[in-house]
Enzyme design. Structure first.
Site, short mmCIF file in Angstrom:
data_model
loop_
_atom_site.label_atom_id
_atom_site.label_comp_id
_atom_site.label_asym_id
_atom_site.label_seq_id
_atom_site.Cartn_x
_atom_site.Cartn_y
_atom_site.Cartn_z
N GLY A 1 49.74 7.21 1.71
CA GLY A 1 50.81 6.25 1.94
C GLY A 1 50.26 4.88 2.31
O GLY A 1 49.21 4.45 1.83
N SER A 2 50.96 4.21 3.21
CA SER A 2 50.65 2.80 3.49
C SER A 2 49.35 2.59 4.25
O SER A 2 48.91 1.44 4.37
CB SER A 2 51.82 2.17 4.25
OG SER A 2 52.95 2.06 3.41
N THR A 3 48.72 3.64 4.79
CA THR A 3 47.40 3.42 5.38
C THR A 3 46.43 2.94 4.30
O THR A 3 45.46 2.24 4.60
CB THR A 3 46.85 4.71 6.03
OG1 THR A 3 46.77 5.75 5.05
CG2 THR A 3 47.73 5.15 7.19
N LYS B 1 46.99 0.73 2.17
CA LYS B 1 47.12 -0.71 1.99
C LYS B 1 45.94 -1.46 2.61
O LYS B 1 45.65 -2.60 2.22
CB LYS B 1 48.45 -1.20 2.58
CG LYS B 1 49.66 -0.75 1.77
CD LYS B 1 50.97 -1.09 2.48
CE LYS B 1 52.16 -0.57 1.67
NZ LYS B 1 53.45 -0.69 2.39
#
Length: 483
Positions: free
Chosen positions: A216-218, A220
């Site tokens: 997920g957004s980790t 990013k």
């Protein structure tokens, strides 16, 4: 008569040669494999008949062997077995070994090359052979904080000292009690293994190192690192941030979390990370291209099947041959990007350490039975993930995430925490995974941590990384800094 005799003699000679070759092959070429075959009962009795060395945490044995009056000679037992199970693994008459009991078996049995002179000494003095003590890097307070933070939720926590790579906490839930597998009652040990192998959450397999998940957004952080490393972006660079992003080559769209705006049609790279803007990072990913993101991911450790701590860590993966919409989804840690919690902790550790990724390790010292140090692990550079300037920019951006963004639940009074949340869709009807990764203190990091709570844990579909995982990371950081 001479011709038949010569033929017979030739056949006998060939048979003798075959016998000699076969015997030599078994005795010399196959000797190690046969000795180490778990089905070799004599080897099993020989191994259990010697004192196996302890596994030590902060000066206390969490796995040790004591003499018993049975055919095996020594009984393996575990203190706080469930707490340390993802690190120690198990040692079993019936089921073999796992985790550190497997990876450090040569040292624990005293058979390792480093213990050669100890074996010679034992042979000359008639002293009964003993295995070496394996002293770990685990910090009990951090381990306990991680375990208590996860509670009944399935997940994992990894904490690393950024400057050295020392693993300070390694927790996977559900854990298991290695004592039920270590029993010399072979029927009971076999039944316990069968039960654990079929149990929900597969407790025998470490979520921290042996399972991968969509990050997920980790992820990013990786995409932001690729942008900064390209030289075309800075933290204040404005990037498109629509509420919904139309994906090219398809009729599909990609929304922000909850359908929210990121603050305008454009947003700075720093603010995009702070509020975890999906559309901004998806567009950024397409602009950078999948090759640039893949190269950056590999510099953080993705797609590396050689990592040993010394237990094997399964490789985290970034997919190959992506089209534009697949690249957009991969840039935000979705599509088929997969990561272990260990890998996510390594990303934060590298950023915290000025861009230098140190090789993670859980064994600090190996000592022979007479307390002679036979091995002391020295920190080793694994890779330079990003430049010092990029690391500094990412650090400041991650501080913003905790100060005023999605990671505010990780705030610690008097301590500046740098972090990143993640809420990862699983591609099924189940609730998303909740992630949080962080390091602290931001200006002089002592610990980097990654937390995964599977399928939102106790909050289910209402979970986010900021709500569920960030408080656990906070507790682990406080435990480390309180030492």
């Amino acid at each position: 008569m001479n011709t038949p005799l010569r033929r017979l003699a030739s056949v006998v000679l060939v048979l003798f040669v075959a016998l000699m070759v076969g015997t030599s092959w078994v005795q010399y070429v196959q000797a190690d494999a046969l000795n180490n075959d778990p089905r070799n009962v004599r080897n099993l009795y020989r191994e259990f008949g010697n004192a196996r060395g302890p596994i030590v945490v902060a000066g206390q044995a969490v796995a040790s062997s004591a003499p018993v009056d049975d055919a095996f000679g020594y009984q393996r037992s575990y203190t706080d077995g469930e707490l340390y199970s993802a690190m120690t693994g198990f040692y079993s008459v019936v089921n073999g070994r796992s985790e550190l009991e497997l990876a450090a078996n040569e040292q624990l049995t005293g058979r390792g090359d480093q213990l050669f002179f100890s074996r010679i000494r034992d042979m000359l003095t008639g002293r009964k052979p003993e295995g070496a003590a394996v002293e770990t890097t685990i910090l009990p307070a951090a381990q306990l904080a991680a375990r208590e933070g996860l509670g009944d939720q399935e997940g994992a926590v990894v904490a690393i000292e950024p400057s050295t790579g020392k693993i300070l906490a390694l927790v996977s839930t559900p854990g298991f009690d290695p004592n039920v597998l270590a029993t010399h009652d072979t029927k009971a040990a076999g039944a316990a293994y069968t039960e654990l192998a079929a149990a929900p959450g597969n407790p025998l397999l470490s979520n921290a190192t042996r399972e991968t998940y969509p990050p997920g957004s980790t992820f990013k952080l990786v995409t932001a690192a690729a942008a900064l490393e390209s030289g075309a972006y800075a933290p204040d660079t404005q990037i498109p941030s629509p509420v919904v992003l139309d994906l090219p080559q398809t009729s599909a769209t990609l929304p922000n979390f909850g359908g929210e705006s990121c603050g305008g049609e454009t947003v700075s790279l720093a603010d995009a990370l702070r509020v975890s803007c999906n559309t901004a990072f998806a567009q950024l990913g397409m602009d950078l291209g999948d090759d640039a993101i893949r190269e950056q991911a590999e510099r953080f450790g993705f797609d590396d099947d050689s990592l040993r701590i010394p237990m094997r860590v399964v490789p985290s993966t970034f997919p190959a041959d992506l089209n534009a919409p697949q690249t957009a989804q991969s840039a935000i840690g979705q599509f088929s990007v997969q990561s272990t919690p260990m890998q996510i902790a390594m990303i934060s550790a590298a950023i915290a350490n000025g861009g230098k990724l140190m090789t993670p390790y859980v064994v600090q010292t190996v000592r022979s039975a007479d307390l002679t140090t036979v091995r002391d692990t020295k920190p080793e550079l694994l890779s330079t993930a990003v430049s010092p300037g990029t690391a500094a920019s990412l650090r400041d951006m991650m501080v913003g995430v905790v100060q005023s963004g999605t990671g505010q639940a990780a705030q610690i009074p008097g301590v500046q925490v740098a972090g990143k949340t993640g809420t990862a869709q699983t591609g099924t009807d189940e609730a998303p995974h909740a992630w949080f990764t962080a390091f602290a203190p931001a200006d002089a990091p002592r610990v980097a941590v990654a937390v995964l709570v599977e399928h939102g844990g106790s909050l289910g579909s209402d979970a986010t990384g900021g709500k569920v995982a960030a408080p656990i990371a906070k507790a682990v950081i406080e435990a480390v800094l309180g030492q």
